[in-house]
Design a protein around this motif. Sequence first.
Motif, PDB file in Angstrom:
ATOM      1  N   ILE A 140       0.818  -1.217   0.000  1.00 38.70           N
ATOM      2  CA  ILE A 140       0.000   0.000   0.000  1.00 38.70           C
ATOM      3  C   ILE A 140       0.850   1.265   0.000  1.00 38.70           C
ATOM      4  O   ILE A 140       0.329   2.358  -0.255  1.00 38.70           O
ATOM      5  N   HIS A 141       2.138   1.148   0.278  1.00 39.39           N
ATOM      6  CA  HIS A 141       2.980   2.335   0.430  1.00 39.39           C
ATOM      7  C   HIS A 141       2.944   3.282  -0.768  1.00 39.39           C
ATOM      8  O   HIS A 141       2.780   4.502  -0.581  1.00 39.39           O
ATOM      9  N   PRO A 142       3.097   2.796  -2.003  1.00 42.33           N
ATOM     10  CA  PRO A 142       3.095   3.749  -3.134  1.00 42.33           C
ATOM     11  C   PRO A 142       1.758   4.470  -3.326  1.00 42.33           C
ATOM     12  O   PRO A 142       1.714   5.513  -3.982  1.00 42.33           O
ATOM     13  N   LEU A 143       0.687   3.916  -2.736  1.00 40.71           N
ATOM     14  CA  LEU A 143      -0.624   4.561  -2.845  1.00 40.71           C
ATOM     15  C   LEU A 143      -0.839   5.618  -1.771  1.00 40.71           C
ATOM     16  O   LEU A 143      -1.801   6.390  -1.852  1.00 40.71           O
ATOM     17  N   THR A 144       0.039   5.641  -0.771  1.00 39.34           N
ATOM     18  CA  THR A 144      -0.203   6.498   0.388  1.00 39.34           C
ATOM     19  C   THR A 144       0.792   7.642   0.503  1.00 39.34           C
ATOM     20  O   THR A 144       0.980   8.191   1.585  1.00 39.34           O
ATOM     21  N   ASP A 145       1.435   7.978  -0.581  1.00 36.51           N
ATOM     22  CA  ASP A 145       2.277   9.172  -0.595  1.00 36.51           C
ATOM     23  C   ASP A 145       2.003   9.933  -1.889  1.00 36.51           C
ATOM     24  O   ASP A 145       0.993   9.688  -2.559  1.00 36.51           O
ATOM     25  N   HIS A 146       2.883  10.847  -2.237  1.00 31.40           N
ATOM     26  CA  HIS A 146       2.639  11.726  -3.384  1.00 31.40           C
ATOM     27  C   HIS A 146       2.498  10.969  -4.700  1.00 31.40           C
ATOM     28  O   HIS A 146       1.903  11.470  -5.658  1.00 31.40           O
ATOM     29  N   ARG A 147       3.017   9.724  -4.749  1.00 29.72           N
ATOM     30  CA  ARG A 147       2.986   8.979  -6.016  1.00 29.72           C
ATOM     31  C   ARG A 147       1.575   8.526  -6.381  1.00 29.72           C
ATOM     32  O   ARG A 147       1.175   8.578  -7.534  1.00 29.72           O
ATOM     33  N   ARG A 148       0.819   8.041  -5.407  1.00 24.13           N
ATOM     34  CA  ARG A 148      -0.536   7.515  -5.615  1.00 24.13           C
ATOM     35  C   ARG A 148      -0.582   6.553  -6.808  1.00 24.13           C
ATOM     36  O   ARG A 148      -1.393   6.692  -7.733  1.00 24.13           O
ATOM     37  N   VAL A 149       0.294   5.575  -6.761  1.00 26.89           N
ATOM     38  CA  VAL A 149       0.337   4.551  -7.804  1.00 26.89           C
ATOM     39  C   VAL A 149       0.373   3.180  -7.148  1.00 26.89           C
ATOM     40  O   VAL A 149       0.733   3.031  -5.973  1.00 26.89           O
ATOM     41  N   LEU A 150      -0.002   2.165  -7.918  1.00 30.02           N
ATOM     42  CA  LEU A 150       0.034   0.783  -7.444  1.00 30.02           C
ATOM     43  C   LEU A 150       0.738  -0.064  -8.492  1.00 30.02           C
ATOM     44  O   LEU A 150       0.178  -0.328  -9.565  1.00 30.02           O
ATOM     45  N   PRO A 151       1.965  -0.502  -8.225  1.00 24.00           N
ATOM     46  CA  PRO A 151       2.673  -1.338  -9.197  1.00 24.00           C
ATOM     47  C   PRO A 151       2.105  -2.764  -9.194  1.00 24.00           C
ATOM     48  O   PRO A 151       1.960  -3.383  -8.142  1.00 24.00           O
ATOM     49  N   HIS A 190      -7.119   6.597  -9.300  1.00 27.00           N
ATOM     50  CA  HIS A 190      -8.174   7.535  -9.703  1.00 27.00           C
ATOM     51  C   HIS A 190      -8.156   8.738  -8.750  1.00 27.00           C
ATOM     52  O   HIS A 190      -7.851   8.588  -7.553  1.00 27.00           O
ATOM     53  N   PRO A 191      -8.466   9.933  -9.227  1.00 30.14           N
ATOM     54  CA  PRO A 191      -8.446  11.117  -8.352  1.00 30.14           C
ATOM     55  C   PRO A 191      -9.320  10.983  -7.108  1.00 30.14           C
ATOM     56  O   PRO A 191      -9.047  11.631  -6.092  1.00 30.14           O
ATOM     57  N   ASP A 192     -10.369  10.158  -7.149  1.00 30.69           N
ATOM     58  CA  ASP A 192     -11.271  10.018  -6.002  1.00 30.69           C
ATOM     59  C   ASP A 192     -10.836   8.928  -5.027  1.00 30.69           C
ATOM     60  O   ASP A 192     -11.458   8.757  -3.980  1.00 30.69           O
TER      61      ASP A 192
END
Length: 272
Positions: A123-134, A145-147
């Motif tokens: 979950i780490h990449p989703l919970t910082d400025h990156r907001r991505v999921l590899p 998604h923005p929401d």
Amino acid sequence: MSEINALDPSQYLIKDEPFYRPVADEVELFESGYASRMPIMLKGPTGCGKSRFVEYMAHKLGKPLITVACNEDMTASDLVGRFLIDINGTRWQDGPLTVAARIGAICYLDEVVEARQDTTVVIHPLTDHRRVLPLDKKGELVEAHPDFQLVISYNPGYQSMMKDLKQSTKQRFGGFRFDYPEEAVEADIVAKEAEIDKETAEKLVQIAQRSRNLKGHGLDEGISTRLLVYAAQLINKGVDPKKACTMALITPLTDDDDILDTLLTTVDTFFE
């Protein structure tokens, strides 16, 4: 479930407004946190309203909600997805976290400390400025998604060195601390949820208060608000209050004979 259906946000909407009684300014603060898509952590004892609060906020915000009940056997693939083999060959199936990131849902990881630490790291990449999921196995980088918002919960009373979140995970979240409501508020909640009279609800809350005083003295947890609602619902259906309390409040809580006797005596005090 087909891929098209899985990515239909409407199926994850909370259709009917859940009953939730605010106890402070948690609703306004959560709305502010959502406005900036801040990841949120909810801490509190079993059955105090954490999950109900998330459902209420998802409905209030009009956002889809995907809930994951975490457990010690849960793997990263259970969250993000995996390749499956069917009669047509190999296909990829998104996990709940990936679906939530794609459609802009609130993803709620309930009792997140039950999951292995190597699983929660995803979950780490989703919970910082990156907001991505590899999606390493698929070779895809999903941009949230923005929401999209991530919410996690756990019971601090059960945490230990073996079952706790890493600091690198904790410090990615804003937090709320939940507890059982004040007696008058809790009685209102029980009366509303179970549609019983206020006097009976107040008696049930008094029993719960006595049990909570035993925490650390024979009980790991006292009687939760959820269990009070169960007992009240039984009473509403015509079950004798003593039997309802034994079934819903006491038997599930402990196997210790002395504690059982103490709680049964407490019930006798309020329901003669």
